[in-house]
Design a protein around this motif. Structure first.
Motif, PDB file in Angstrom:
ATOM      1  N   LEU A  58      42.698 -18.954  25.498  1.00  0.00           N
ATOM      2  CA  LEU A  58      44.515 -19.796  25.735  1.00  0.00           C
ATOM      3  C   LEU A  58      44.030 -20.792  23.733  1.00  0.00           C
ATOM      4  O   LEU A  58      43.215 -20.934  23.469  1.00  0.00           O
ATOM      5  CB  LEU A  58      44.345 -20.507  26.626  1.00  0.00           C
ATOM      6  N   GLU A  59      44.826 -19.311  23.122  1.00  0.00           N
ATOM      7  CA  GLU A  59      44.998 -20.491  22.078  1.00  0.00           C
ATOM      8  C   GLU A  59      46.221 -21.708  22.061  1.00  0.00           C
ATOM      9  O   GLU A  59      47.911 -20.566  22.459  1.00  0.00           O
ATOM     10  CB  GLU A  59      45.475 -19.256  20.522  1.00  0.00           C
ATOM     11  N   GLY A  65      50.581 -15.491  15.378  1.00  0.00           N
ATOM     12  CA  GLY A  65      49.518 -14.863  16.170  1.00  0.00           C
ATOM     13  C   GLY A  65      49.217 -14.573  15.261  1.00  0.00           C
ATOM     14  O   GLY A  65      48.360 -13.336  15.628  1.00  0.00           O
ATOM     15  N   THR A  66      49.082 -14.544  14.279  1.00  0.00           N
ATOM     16  CA  THR A  66      48.069 -13.958  12.813  1.00  0.00           C
ATOM     17  C   THR A  66      46.205 -13.002  13.721  1.00  0.00           C
ATOM     18  O   THR A  66      45.676 -11.943  13.500  1.00  0.00           O
ATOM     19  CB  THR A  66      48.002 -14.271  11.357  1.00  0.00           C
ATOM     20  N   LYS A  67      46.483 -14.492  13.507  1.00  0.00           N
ATOM     21  CA  LYS A  67      44.835 -14.274  14.395  1.00  0.00           C
ATOM     22  C   LYS A  67      44.563 -13.684  15.546  1.00  0.00           C
ATOM     23  O   LYS A  67      43.755 -12.797  15.476  1.00  0.00           O
ATOM     24  CB  LYS A  67      43.897 -16.071  14.853  1.00  0.00           C
ATOM     25  N   THR A  79      46.408 -15.489  25.939  1.00  0.00           N
ATOM     26  CA  THR A  79      47.245 -16.028  25.587  1.00  0.00           C
ATOM     27  C   THR A  79      47.410 -16.967  24.382  1.00  0.00           C
ATOM     28  O   THR A  79      46.589 -17.985  24.323  1.00  0.00           O
ATOM     29  CB  THR A  79      47.458 -16.585  27.214  1.00  0.00           C
ATOM     30  N   THR A  80      48.518 -17.134  24.110  1.00  0.00           N
ATOM     31  CA  THR A  80      49.549 -17.639  23.039  1.00  0.00           C
ATOM     32  C   THR A  80      50.373 -18.487  23.244  1.00  0.00           C
ATOM     33  O   THR A  80      51.258 -18.233  24.047  1.00  0.00           O
ATOM     34  CB  THR A  80      49.091 -16.726  21.910  1.00  0.00           C
ATOM     35  N   SER A  81      50.552 -19.753  22.952  1.00  0.00           N
ATOM     36  CA  SER A  81      51.598 -20.801  23.237  1.00  0.00           C
ATOM     37  C   SER A  81      52.150 -21.528  21.674  1.00  0.00           C
ATOM     38  O   SER A  81      50.752 -21.968  20.739  1.00  0.00           O
ATOM     39  CB  SER A  81      51.818 -20.930  24.197  1.00  0.00           C
ATOM     40  N   ASP A  82      53.332 -22.041  21.662  1.00  0.00           N
ATOM     41  CA  ASP A  82      53.472 -21.982  20.406  1.00  0.00           C
ATOM     42  C   ASP A  82      54.619 -23.242  20.514  1.00  0.00           C
ATOM     43  O   ASP A  82      55.662 -23.117  21.236  1.00  0.00           O
ATOM     44  CB  ASP A  82      53.766 -21.658  18.868  1.00  0.00           C
TER      45      ASP A  82
END
Length: 85
Positions: A58-59, A65-67, A79-82
């Motif tokens: 979880l980021e 989302g480059t990484k 799973t990503t969120s910003d």
């Protein structure tokens, strides 16, 4: 009770200011050049060393989302969120 409400208002104001800053930066972020690509790749390698093919990641605050793209295959699920749109 008044102090708690005041502290919440201060924290919320700081969050709003931080979000506004990152929203401004986000517009140009994808076009920014990386200062030290070699160190960035070393950092990605260190992250990969901790991940397994079945791990879930979880980021939060993922930005563009480059990484995530560079780490595909090093984990089972990501799973990503910003906060910024």
């Amino acid at each position: 009770m008044g102090t708690e409400n005041n502290q919440f208002a201060v924290r919320q104001s700081m969050n709003d200011a931080s979000a506004a800053f990152w929203d401004r930066v986000a517009r140009s972020y994808p076009n920014m050049s990386m200062r030290n690509p070699a160190d960035y790749e070393k950092a990605l390698d260190r992250i990969r060393a901790f991940l397994g093919s079945k791990d879930r990641v979880l980021e939060l605050g993922c930005g563009t989302g480059t990484k995530t793209v560079k780490l595909v295959g090093a984990f089972g699920r990501y799973t990503t969120s910003d906060y910024s749109p």
